[in-house]
Design a protein around this motif. Structure first.
Motif, PDB file in Angstrom:
ATOM      1  N   HIS A 102       5.855  -9.275 -14.514  1.00 55.68           N
ATOM      2  CA  HIS A 102       7.235  -8.970 -14.669  1.00 55.68           C
ATOM      3  C   HIS A 102       8.049 -10.022 -15.174  1.00 55.68           C
ATOM      4  N   THR A 103       8.202  -9.853 -16.818  1.00 53.39           N
ATOM      5  CA  THR A 103       9.016 -10.104 -17.177  1.00 53.39           C
ATOM      6  C   THR A 103      10.702 -10.736 -17.465  1.00 53.39           C
ATOM      7  N   GLN A 104      10.710  -9.876 -16.243  1.00 54.66           N
ATOM      8  CA  GLN A 104      12.193 -10.255 -16.182  1.00 54.66           C
ATOM      9  C   GLN A 104      12.300 -10.927 -14.542  1.00 54.66           C
ATOM     10  N   LYS A 105      11.128 -10.730 -13.882  1.00 55.87           N
ATOM     11  CA  LYS A 105      11.691 -11.479 -12.440  1.00 55.87           C
ATOM     12  C   LYS A 105      10.195 -12.103 -12.527  1.00 55.87           C
ATOM     13  N   THR A 106      10.357 -13.646 -13.321  1.00 60.56           N
ATOM     14  CA  THR A 106       9.092 -14.340 -13.816  1.00 60.56           C
ATOM     15  C   THR A 106       7.951 -14.451 -12.438  1.00 60.56           C
ATOM     16  N   ASN A 107       8.517 -14.581 -11.503  1.00 59.21           N
ATOM     17  CA  ASN A 107       7.299 -14.580 -10.242  1.00 59.21           C
ATOM     18  C   ASN A 107       7.032 -13.477  -9.402  1.00 59.21           C
ATOM     19  N   ALA A 108       7.260 -12.280  -9.896  1.00 60.03           N
ATOM     20  CA  ALA A 108       6.343 -11.697  -9.822  1.00 60.03           C
ATOM     21  C   ALA A 108       5.606 -11.096 -10.350  1.00 60.03           C
ATOM     22  N   PHE A 109       4.873 -10.652  -9.308  1.00 56.75           N
ATOM     23  CA  PHE A 109       3.188  -9.798 -10.314  1.00 56.75           C
ATOM     24  C   PHE A 109       3.130  -8.445  -9.599  1.00 56.75           C
ATOM     25  N   VAL A 110       2.137  -7.995  -9.869  1.00 59.44           N
ATOM     26  CA  VAL A 110       1.337  -6.656  -9.576  1.00 59.44           C
ATOM     27  C   VAL A 110      -0.411  -6.517  -9.711  1.00 59.44           C
ATOM     28  N   VAL A 111      -0.808  -6.634  -9.093  1.00 62.10           N
ATOM     29  CA  VAL A 111      -2.403  -5.723  -9.369  1.00 62.10           C
ATOM     30  C   VAL A 111      -2.617  -4.296  -9.455  1.00 62.10           C
ATOM     31  N   VAL A 112      -3.373  -3.958  -9.980  1.00 60.05           N
ATOM     32  CA  VAL A 112      -3.490  -2.574 -10.231  1.00 60.05           C
ATOM     33  C   VAL A 112      -5.082  -2.197 -10.557  1.00 60.05           C
ATOM     34  N   GLU A 113      -5.778  -1.909  -9.118  1.00 59.80           N
ATOM     35  CA  GLU A 113      -6.963  -2.122  -9.178  1.00 59.80           C
ATOM     36  C   GLU A 113      -7.325  -1.050  -9.115  1.00 59.80           C
ATOM     37  N   GLU A 114      -9.171  -0.393  -9.410  1.00 55.50           N
ATOM     38  CA  GLU A 114      -9.588   0.907  -8.949  1.00 55.50           C
ATOM     39  C   GLU A 114     -10.713   0.780  -9.362  1.00 55.50           C
ATOM     40  N   TRP A 115     -11.165   1.250  -7.662  1.00 55.07           N
ATOM     41  CA  TRP A 115     -12.274   0.845  -6.481  1.00 55.07           C
ATOM     42  C   TRP A 115     -13.464   2.422  -6.812  1.00 55.07           C
ATOM     43  N   LYS A 116     -14.660   2.365  -6.940  1.00 51.56           N
ATOM     44  CA  LYS A 116     -15.808   3.602  -6.940  1.00 51.56           C
ATOM     45  C   LYS A 116     -15.368   4.105  -5.180  1.00 51.56           C
ATOM     46  N   ASP A 117     -15.297   3.322  -4.868  1.00 53.13           N
ATOM     47  CA  ASP A 117     -14.922   3.949  -3.403  1.00 53.13           C
ATOM     48  C   ASP A 117     -14.650   2.511  -2.134  1.00 53.13           C
ATOM     49  N   LEU A 118     -14.561   3.050  -0.878  1.00 49.82           N
ATOM     50  CA  LEU A 118     -14.019   2.016  -0.021  1.00 49.82           C
ATOM     51  C   LEU A 118     -15.308   0.641   0.397  1.00 49.82           C
ATOM     52  N   GLU A 119     -16.367   1.161   0.189  1.00 47.04           N
ATOM     53  CA  GLU A 119     -17.510   0.251  -0.033  1.00 47.04           C
ATOM     54  C   GLU A 119     -17.304  -1.221  -0.715  1.00 47.04           C
ATOM     55  N   ALA A 120     -16.957  -0.953  -2.019  1.00 46.20           N
ATOM     56  CA  ALA A 120     -16.747  -1.204  -3.229  1.00 46.20           C
ATOM     57  C   ALA A 120     -15.732  -2.314  -2.653  1.00 46.20           C
ATOM     58  N   ILE A 121     -14.787  -1.483  -2.227  1.00 48.91           N
ATOM     59  CA  ILE A 121     -13.594  -2.371  -1.765  1.00 48.91           C
ATOM     60  C   ILE A 121     -13.665  -3.680  -0.536  1.00 48.91           C
ATOM     61  N   GLU A 122     -14.844  -3.270   0.802  1.00 51.87           N
ATOM     62  CA  GLU A 122     -14.967  -4.233   1.107  1.00 51.87           C
ATOM     63  C   GLU A 122     -15.437  -5.241   0.888  1.00 51.87           C
ATOM     64  N   PHE A 123     -16.609  -4.872  -0.084  1.00 50.93           N
ATOM     65  CA  PHE A 123     -17.455  -6.260  -0.942  1.00 50.93           C
ATOM     66  C   PHE A 123     -16.409  -6.597  -1.545  1.00 50.93           C
ATOM     67  N   HIS A 124     -15.584  -6.211  -2.059  1.00 55.16           N
ATOM     68  CA  HIS A 124     -15.215  -7.072  -3.128  1.00 55.16           C
ATOM     69  C   HIS A 124     -13.561  -7.960  -1.995  1.00 55.16           C
ATOM     70  N   ASN A 125     -14.054  -8.063  -1.117  1.00 54.85           N
ATOM     71  CA  ASN A 125     -12.561  -8.264   0.159  1.00 54.85           C
ATOM     72  C   ASN A 125     -13.462  -9.758   0.563  1.00 54.85           C
ATOM     73  N   ASN A 126     -14.925  -9.463   0.037  1.00 54.80           N
ATOM     74  CA  ASN A 126     -15.641 -10.649   1.037  1.00 54.80           C
ATOM     75  C   ASN A 126     -16.475 -11.360  -0.169  1.00 54.80           C
ATOM     76  N   THR A 127     -16.012 -11.224  -1.547  1.00 49.59           N
ATOM     77  CA  THR A 127     -16.287 -12.059  -1.934  1.00 49.59           C
ATOM     78  C   THR A 127     -15.845 -13.700  -2.380  1.00 49.59           C
ATOM     79  N   PRO A 128     -16.699 -14.488  -3.145  1.00 55.13           N
ATOM     80  CA  PRO A 128     -16.023 -15.978  -3.290  1.00 55.13           C
ATOM     81  C   PRO A 128     -15.122 -15.505  -3.605  1.00 55.13           C
ATOM     82  N   HIS A 129     -15.127 -15.555  -4.981  1.00 52.62           N
ATOM     83  CA  HIS A 129     -13.341 -15.059  -6.350  1.00 52.62           C
ATOM     84  C   HIS A 129     -12.424 -14.608  -5.498  1.00 52.62           C
ATOM     85  N   PHE A 130     -12.428 -13.511  -4.518  1.00 51.43           N
ATOM     86  CA  PHE A 130     -11.446 -12.418  -3.928  1.00 51.43           C
ATOM     87  C   PHE A 130     -10.669 -14.149  -2.824  1.00 51.43           C
ATOM     88  N   THR A 131     -11.886 -14.307  -1.616  1.00 49.89           N
ATOM     89  CA  THR A 131     -11.473 -14.840  -0.712  1.00 49.89           C
ATOM     90  C   THR A 131     -11.512 -16.627  -1.693  1.00 49.89           C
TER      91      THR A 131
END
Length: 155
Positions: A102-131
């Motif tokens: 956010h440009t005014q609330k400089t400590n506020a962030f939003v991550v906008v993600e699009e995933w192929k399916d729920l399995e892709a999210i489960e995989f993502h949530n267990n990756t080294p870069h995420f954890t």
């Protein structure tokens, strides 16, 4: 498989940090100086814009994760987020992954993600870069993350 930009990064009126007025540029953390901004939308993108795969046509999952960081940890949080974005965008099940500040609330962030399916999210949530990211920045949060998940069909 061709790639195309899903949408303009933020707006047609984007600018770089270097071309912002000095009073705005001075308020930005050093890590934001290579980001792109928009005058008509109060968020800027951290890192590179993501692309989507044209061959993904089934139902996808969209996630909006709103994060608030303690002001004293913002610069380090922004710096560490770049590896998370790059790793996430490289995942096979990822359609797009964008991290905005956010440009005014400089400590506020939003991550906008699009995933192929729920399995892709489960995989993502267990990756080294995420954890690893959340292990490193967990103490930086000023409040619990607000995460919303949506299901949509691609045309």
């Amino acid at each position: 498989m061709g790639l195309q930009l899903k949408y303009p990064l933020i707006s047609r009126e984007e600018t770089s940090a270097a071309s912002l007025p000095s009073h705005l540029r001075a308020s930005l953390p050093a890590a934001a100086h290579d980001c792109r901004f928009s005058s008509d939308y109060p968020w800027y993108i951290i890192g590179e814009a993501s692309y989507f795969r044209e061959d993904v046509t089934e139902t996808m999952v969209i996630i909006h994760a709103h994060l608030t960081v303690k002001p004293e940890h913002v610069d380090e949080f922004v710096a560490k987020s770049k590896a998370l974005v790059a790793g996430s965008q490289a995942e096979a099940g990822n359609i797009s992954y964008d991290f905005y500040r956010h440009t005014q609330k400089t400590n506020a962030f939003v991550v906008v993600e699009e995933w192929k399916d729920l399995e892709a999210i489960e995989f993502h949530n267990n990756t080294p870069h995420f954890t690893g990211f959340f292990a490193e920045v967990g103490a930086f949060f000023a409040e619990p993350a607000q995460v919303k998940r949506y299901f949509a069909e691609r045309e």
